[in-house]
Design a protein around this motif. Structure first.
Motif, PDB file in Angstrom:
ATOM      1  N   ASP A  46       0.817  -1.219   0.000  1.00 18.17           N
ATOM      2  CA  ASP A  46       0.000   0.000   0.000  1.00 18.17           C
ATOM      3  C   ASP A  46       0.850   1.269   0.000  1.00 18.17           C
ATOM      4  OD1 ASP A  46      -2.380  -1.547   0.097  1.00 18.17           O
ATOM      5  OD2 ASP A  46      -2.169  -1.739   2.269  1.00 18.17           O
ATOM      6  N   GLY A  47       1.925   1.259  -0.764  1.00 18.64           N
ATOM      7  CA  GLY A  47       2.782   2.425  -0.886  1.00 18.64           C
ATOM      8  C   GLY A  47       3.768   2.620   0.253  1.00 18.64           C
ATOM      9  N   LEU A  48       3.804   1.699   1.202  1.00 19.65           N
ATOM     10  CA  LEU A  48       4.733   1.787   2.323  1.00 19.65           C
ATOM     11  C   LEU A  48       5.804   0.717   2.194  1.00 19.65           C
ATOM     12  CD1 LEU A  48       2.286   2.255   5.338  1.00 19.65           C
ATOM     13  CD2 LEU A  48       3.670   4.001   4.235  1.00 19.65           C
ATOM     14  N   VAL A  49       7.027   1.069   2.569  1.00 13.47           N
ATOM     15  CA  VAL A  49       8.132   0.121   2.596  1.00 13.47           C
ATOM     16  C   VAL A  49       8.079  -0.572   3.958  1.00 13.47           C
ATOM     17  CG1 VAL A  49      10.631  -0.152   2.457  1.00 13.47           C
ATOM     18  CG2 VAL A  49       9.494   1.608   1.089  1.00 13.47           C
ATOM     19  N   ILE A  50       7.809  -1.880   3.943  1.00 16.22           N
ATOM     20  CA  ILE A  50       7.623  -2.640   5.180  1.00 16.22           C
ATOM     21  C   ILE A  50       8.798  -3.587   5.385  1.00 16.22           C
ATOM     22  CG2 ILE A  50       6.107  -4.240   6.423  1.00 16.22           C
ATOM     23  CD1 ILE A  50       4.785  -1.535   5.840  1.00 16.22           C
ATOM     24  N   ARG A  51       9.404  -3.515   6.562  1.00 12.38           N
ATOM     25  CA  ARG A  51      10.520  -4.412   6.912  1.00 12.38           C
ATOM     26  C   ARG A  51       9.952  -5.799   7.229  1.00 12.38           C
ATOM     27  NH1 ARG A  51      15.772  -4.114   9.162  1.00 12.38           N
ATOM     28  NH2 ARG A  51      15.719  -1.856   9.206  1.00 12.38           N
ATOM     29  N   ASN A  52      10.661  -6.804   6.808  1.00 12.72           N
ATOM     30  CA  ASN A  52      10.294  -8.191   7.075  1.00 12.72           C
ATOM     31  C   ASN A  52      10.287  -8.407   8.589  1.00 12.72           C
ATOM     32  OD1 ASN A  52      10.275 -11.016   7.405  1.00 12.72           O
ATOM     33  ND2 ASN A  52      11.261 -11.309   5.421  1.00 12.72           N
ATOM     34  N   GLN A  53       9.170  -8.852   9.142  1.00 12.00           N
ATOM     35  CA  GLN A  53       9.042  -9.030  10.590  1.00 12.00           C
ATOM     36  C   GLN A  53       9.931 -10.143  11.132  1.00 12.00           C
ATOM     37  OE1 GLN A  53       4.856  -9.441  11.443  1.00 12.00           O
ATOM     38  NE2 GLN A  53       4.457  -7.284  11.065  1.00 12.00           N
ATOM     39  N   ALA A  54      10.422 -10.992  10.255  1.00 10.53           N
ATOM     40  CA  ALA A  54      11.309 -12.074  10.683  1.00 10.53           C
ATOM     41  C   ALA A  54      12.698 -11.552  11.053  1.00 10.53           C
ATOM     42  CB  ALA A  54      11.421 -13.125   9.582  1.00 10.53           C
ATOM     43  N   ILE A  91      18.312 -12.411   2.899  1.00  7.53           N
ATOM     44  CA  ILE A  91      19.248 -11.630   3.722  1.00  7.53           C
ATOM     45  C   ILE A  91      18.612 -11.200   5.042  1.00  7.53           C
ATOM     46  CG2 ILE A  91      20.610 -10.813   1.766  1.00  7.53           C
ATOM     47  CD1 ILE A  91      19.166  -8.081   2.103  1.00  7.53           C
ATOM     48  N   VAL A  92      17.489 -11.792   5.404  1.00  8.51           N
ATOM     49  CA  VAL A  92      16.782 -11.403   6.624  1.00  8.51           C
ATOM     50  C   VAL A  92      17.671 -11.542   7.856  1.00  8.51           C
ATOM     51  CG1 VAL A  92      14.839 -11.989   8.138  1.00  8.51           C
ATOM     52  CG2 VAL A  92      14.510 -11.894   5.682  1.00  8.51           C
ATOM     53  N   GLU A  93      18.528 -12.554   7.894  1.00 14.68           N
ATOM     54  CA  GLU A  93      19.379 -12.788   9.067  1.00 14.68           C
ATOM     55  C   GLU A  93      20.807 -12.300   8.866  1.00 14.68           C
ATOM     56  OE1 GLU A  93      18.764 -16.654  11.008  1.00 14.68           O
ATOM     57  OE2 GLU A  93      17.228 -16.995   9.465  1.00 14.68           O
ATOM     58  N   LEU A  94      21.045 -11.522   7.821  1.00 18.03           N
ATOM     59  CA  LEU A  94      22.388 -11.021   7.529  1.00 18.03           C
ATOM     60  C   LEU A  94      22.692  -9.776   8.359  1.00 18.03           C
ATOM     61  CD1 LEU A  94      24.922 -11.227   5.675  1.00 18.03           C
ATOM     62  CD2 LEU A  94      23.742  -9.649   4.140  1.00 18.03           C
ATOM     63  N   ASP A  95      23.860  -9.743   8.992  1.00 15.91           N
ATOM     64  CA  ASP A  95      24.295  -8.566   9.741  1.00 15.91           C
ATOM     65  C   ASP A  95      25.293  -7.747   8.933  1.00 15.91           C
ATOM     66  OD1 ASP A  95      22.764  -9.082  12.047  1.00 15.91           O
ATOM     67  OD2 ASP A  95      24.247 -10.530  12.719  1.00 15.91           O
ATOM     68  N   SER A  96      26.189  -8.435   8.218  1.00 13.28           N
ATOM     69  CA  SER A  96      27.249  -7.741   7.514  1.00 13.28           C
ATOM     70  C   SER A  96      27.711  -8.584   6.332  1.00 13.28           C
ATOM     71  CB  SER A  96      28.412  -7.502   8.480  1.00 13.28           C
ATOM     72  OG  SER A  96      29.500  -6.916   7.823  1.00 13.28           O
ATOM     73  N   LEU A  97      27.955  -7.916   5.213  1.00 14.73           N
ATOM     74  CA  LEU A  97      28.453  -8.605   4.026  1.00 14.73           C
ATOM     75  C   LEU A  97      29.527  -7.740   3.383  1.00 14.73           C
ATOM     76  CD1 LEU A  97      28.197 -10.865   1.844  1.00 14.73           C
ATOM     77  CD2 LEU A  97      26.516  -9.393   0.715  1.00 14.73           C
ATOM     78  N   LYS A  98      30.702  -8.325   3.165  1.00  8.21           N
ATOM     79  CA  LYS A  98      31.782  -7.628   2.479  1.00  8.21           C
ATOM     80  C   LYS A  98      32.348  -8.597   1.445  1.00  8.21           C
ATOM     81  CE  LYS A  98      36.043  -5.050   3.063  1.00  8.21           C
ATOM     82  NZ  LYS A  98      37.020  -4.502   3.993  1.00  8.21           N
ATOM     83  N   VAL A  99      32.153  -8.269   0.171  1.00  5.02           N
ATOM     84  CA  VAL A  99      32.550  -9.167  -0.903  1.00  5.02           C
ATOM     85  C   VAL A  99      33.268  -8.375  -1.983  1.00  5.02           C
ATOM     86  CG1 VAL A  99      31.713 -10.770  -2.661  1.00  5.02           C
ATOM     87  CG2 VAL A  99      30.562 -10.642  -0.484  1.00  5.02           C
ATOM     88  N   ALA A 100      34.374  -8.919  -2.469  1.00  2.55           N
ATOM     89  CA  ALA A 100      35.090  -8.356  -3.608  1.00  2.55           C
ATOM     90  C   ALA A 100      35.689  -9.516  -4.374  1.00  2.55           C
ATOM     91  CB  ALA A 100      36.172  -7.384  -3.150  1.00  2.55           C
ATOM     92  N   GLY A 101      35.946  -9.295  -5.635  1.00  5.63           N
ATOM     93  CA  GLY A 101      36.535 -10.351  -6.447  1.00  5.63           C
ATOM     94  C   GLY A 101      35.496 -11.097  -7.248  1.00  5.63           C
ATOM     95  N   ASP A 102      35.892 -12.215  -7.806  1.00  6.10           N
ATOM     96  CA  ASP A 102      35.051 -12.998  -8.702  1.00  6.10           C
ATOM     97  C   ASP A 102      34.143 -13.921  -7.906  1.00  6.10           C
ATOM     98  OD1 ASP A 102      35.596 -15.360 -11.395  1.00  6.10           O
ATOM     99  OD2 ASP A 102      34.057 -13.843 -11.138  1.00  6.10           O
ATOM    100  N   VAL A 103      33.151 -13.344  -7.251  1.00  8.43           N
ATOM    101  CA  VAL A 103      32.237 -14.093  -6.393  1.00  8.43           C
ATOM    102  C   VAL A 103      30.866 -14.152  -7.050  1.00  8.43           C
ATOM    103  CG1 VAL A 103      31.134 -14.178  -4.117  1.00  8.43           C
ATOM    104  CG2 VAL A 103      33.486 -13.380  -4.334  1.00  8.43           C
ATOM    105  N   TRP A 104      30.279 -15.357  -7.055  1.00 11.55           N
ATOM    106  CA  TRP A 104      28.951 -15.586  -7.631  1.00 11.55           C
ATOM    107  C   TRP A 104      28.099 -16.282  -6.575  1.00 11.55           C
ATOM    108  CZ3 TRP A 104      28.157 -14.386 -12.935  1.00 11.55           C
ATOM    109  CH2 TRP A 104      29.312 -13.945 -13.583  1.00 11.55           C
ATOM    110  N   PHE A 105      26.809 -16.005  -6.547  1.00 13.81           N
ATOM    111  CA  PHE A 105      25.909 -16.591  -5.563  1.00 13.81           C
ATOM    112  C   PHE A 105      24.964 -17.563  -6.256  1.00 13.81           C
ATOM    113  CE2 PHE A 105      27.459 -12.695  -3.837  1.00 13.81           C
ATOM    114  CZ  PHE A 105      27.616 -12.944  -2.486  1.00 13.81           C
ATOM    115  N   GLY A 106      24.846 -18.772  -5.698  1.00 12.85           N
ATOM    116  CA  GLY A 106      24.037 -19.817  -6.304  1.00 12.85           C
ATOM    117  C   GLY A 106      22.565 -19.731  -5.944  1.00 12.85           C
TER     118      GLY A 106
END
Length: 145
Positions: free
Chosen positions: A63-71, A102-117
Protein backbone atom coordinates in the motif's frame (compact mmCIF):
# COMPACT_ATOMS: atom_id res chain seq x y z
CA UNK A 1 18.62 26.83 -10.60
CA UNK A 2 22.19 26.40 -9.54
CA UNK A 3 24.36 23.89 -11.35
CA UNK A 4 26.47 21.62 -9.14
CA UNK A 5 29.65 20.19 -10.75
CA UNK A 6 30.28 16.59 -9.69
CA UNK A 7 33.62 15.15 -10.92
CA UNK A 8 33.49 11.37 -11.45
CA UNK A 9 35.32 8.56 -13.16
CA UNK A 10 33.33 6.33 -15.52
CA UNK A 11 35.03 3.26 -16.99
CA UNK A 12 38.42 4.82 -16.31
CA UNK A 13 37.53 8.16 -17.97
CA UNK A 14 37.34 11.30 -15.87
CA UNK A 15 34.06 13.14 -16.50
CA UNK A 16 32.29 16.15 -15.06
CA UNK A 17 28.64 15.46 -14.29
CA UNK A 18 26.50 18.58 -14.00
CA UNK A 19 23.62 18.28 -11.54
CA UNK A 20 20.87 20.42 -10.12
CA UNK A 21 19.25 20.07 -6.73
CA UNK A 22 15.57 19.40 -7.43
CA UNK A 23 14.65 20.70 -3.99
CA UNK A 24 16.09 24.11 -4.93
CA UNK A 25 13.32 24.49 -7.54
CA UNK A 26 10.76 25.03 -4.79
CA UNK A 27 11.59 28.74 -4.73
CA UNK A 28 10.16 29.12 -8.23
CA UNK A 29 6.64 28.09 -7.19
CA UNK A 30 4.29 30.43 -5.34
CA UNK A 31 2.96 29.12 -2.03
CA UNK A 32 5.05 25.94 -2.28
CA UNK A 33 5.80 24.09 0.93
CA UNK A 34 8.16 21.27 1.82
CA UNK A 35 7.13 18.11 3.60
CA UNK A 36 9.12 15.60 5.60
CA UNK A 37 8.76 12.10 4.12
CA UNK A 38 9.49 9.35 6.66
CA UNK A 39 11.86 6.49 5.83
CA UNK A 40 8.87 4.15 5.92
CA UNK A 41 7.84 5.66 2.56
CA UNK A 42 11.11 5.24 0.67
CA UNK A 43 14.59 3.76 0.73
CA UNK A 44 17.15 5.59 -1.42
CA UNK A 45 19.05 3.45 -3.93
CA UNK A 46 22.31 5.08 -4.96
CA UNK A 47 24.53 2.02 -5.24
CA UNK A 48 24.15 -1.69 -5.86
CA UNK A 49 24.60 -2.32 -2.13
CA UNK A 50 21.39 -0.30 -1.61
CA UNK A 51 19.71 -2.24 -4.42
CA UNK A 52 20.58 -5.45 -2.61
CA UNK A 53 18.63 -4.26 0.46
CA UNK A 54 15.44 -3.34 -1.39
CA UNK A 55 15.43 -6.08 -4.01
CA UNK A 56 15.72 -9.05 -1.68
CA UNK A 57 13.53 -10.24 1.18
CA UNK A 58 14.41 -7.61 3.78
CA UNK A 59 11.59 -5.26 2.68
CA UNK A 60 8.29 -5.46 0.84
CA UNK A 61 6.08 -2.74 -0.60
CA UNK A 62 2.52 -2.73 0.79
CA UNK A 63 0.00 0.00 0.00
CA UNK A 64 2.78 2.42 -0.89
CA UNK A 65 4.73 1.79 2.32
CA UNK A 66 8.13 0.12 2.60
CA UNK A 67 7.62 -2.64 5.18
CA UNK A 68 10.52 -4.41 6.91
CA UNK A 69 10.29 -8.19 7.08
CA UNK A 70 9.04 -9.03 10.59
CA UNK A 71 11.31 -12.07 10.68
CA UNK A 72 14.33 -9.74 11.00
CA UNK A 73 15.33 -9.45 14.66
CA UNK A 74 18.04 -6.78 14.21
CA UNK A 75 16.48 -3.29 13.88
CA UNK A 76 19.43 -2.05 11.79
CA UNK A 77 19.96 -2.70 8.09
CA UNK A 78 22.84 -5.03 7.28
CA UNK A 79 26.16 -3.37 6.52
CA UNK A 80 26.95 -4.19 2.88
CA UNK A 81 30.22 -3.50 1.04
CA UNK A 82 30.49 -4.75 -2.52
CA UNK A 83 33.66 -4.65 -4.59
CA UNK A 84 34.01 -3.05 -8.03
CA UNK A 85 32.87 -6.30 -9.67
CA UNK A 86 29.37 -5.46 -8.38
CA UNK A 87 29.36 -1.72 -9.19
CA UNK A 88 27.36 -1.75 -12.42
CA UNK A 89 23.80 -3.04 -12.12
CA UNK A 90 24.27 -5.51 -14.97
CA UNK A 91 27.39 -6.97 -13.29
CA UNK A 92 25.58 -7.06 -9.95
CA UNK A 93 22.53 -8.89 -11.33
CA UNK A 94 24.61 -11.40 -13.30
CA UNK A 95 26.35 -12.60 -10.11
CA UNK A 96 23.12 -13.90 -8.53
CA UNK A 97 21.43 -17.05 -9.89
CA UNK A 98 18.39 -16.27 -7.73
CA UNK A 99 17.49 -13.78 -5.03
CA UNK A 100 19.07 -14.95 -1.74
CA UNK A 101 17.58 -14.40 1.68
CA UNK A 102 19.25 -11.63 3.72
CA UNK A 103 16.78 -11.40 6.62
CA UNK A 104 19.38 -12.79 9.07
CA UNK A 105 22.39 -11.02 7.53
CA UNK A 106 24.30 -8.57 9.74
CA UNK A 107 27.25 -7.74 7.51
CA UNK A 108 28.45 -8.60 4.03
CA UNK A 109 31.78 -7.63 2.48
CA UNK A 110 32.55 -9.17 -0.90
CA UNK A 111 35.09 -8.36 -3.61
CA UNK A 112 36.54 -10.35 -6.45
CA UNK A 113 35.05 -13.00 -8.70
CA UNK A 114 32.24 -14.09 -6.39
CA UNK A 115 28.95 -15.59 -7.63
CA UNK A 116 25.91 -16.59 -5.56
CA UNK A 117 24.04 -19.82 -6.30
CA UNK A 118 20.35 -20.74 -6.26
CA UNK A 119 18.72 -20.79 -2.84
CA UNK A 120 21.50 -18.92 -1.04
CA UNK A 121 20.74 -17.77 2.50
CA UNK A 122 23.12 -15.13 3.81
CA UNK A 123 23.37 -15.05 7.62
CA UNK A 124 25.46 -13.40 10.30
CA UNK A 125 28.65 -11.81 9.04
CA UNK A 126 30.18 -12.74 5.68
CA UNK A 127 33.52 -11.26 4.65
CA UNK A 128 36.27 -12.07 2.18
CA UNK A 129 38.11 -13.82 5.03
CA UNK A 130 35.01 -15.97 5.67
CA UNK A 131 34.93 -17.01 2.03
CA UNK A 132 38.61 -17.94 1.99
CA UNK A 133 39.90 -19.70 -1.11
CA UNK A 134 36.39 -20.77 -2.14
CA UNK A 135 35.78 -17.60 -4.10
CA UNK A 136 38.61 -18.34 -6.51
CA UNK A 137 37.99 -22.10 -6.70
CA UNK A 138 34.28 -22.05 -7.45
CA UNK A 139 32.46 -19.98 -10.03
CA UNK A 140 29.17 -20.26 -8.15
CA UNK A 141 29.09 -19.99 -4.37
CA UNK A 142 26.28 -21.23 -2.18
CA UNK A 143 26.13 -19.80 1.32
CA UNK A 144 23.99 -21.46 3.92
CA UNK A 145 25.65 -20.68 7.24
Amino acid sequence: MEIIPNPKEVDGVKVLQLETAAGAAIRFFDKAIGINVPRSRFLPVKATSDLLLVQWDLYTLQDGLVIRNQARANPENPSIELGPEFKKVSYFLSRFKSIPSIVELDSLKVAGDVWFGVGAILKSELRDSTLGAQKSLQRVLFFKI
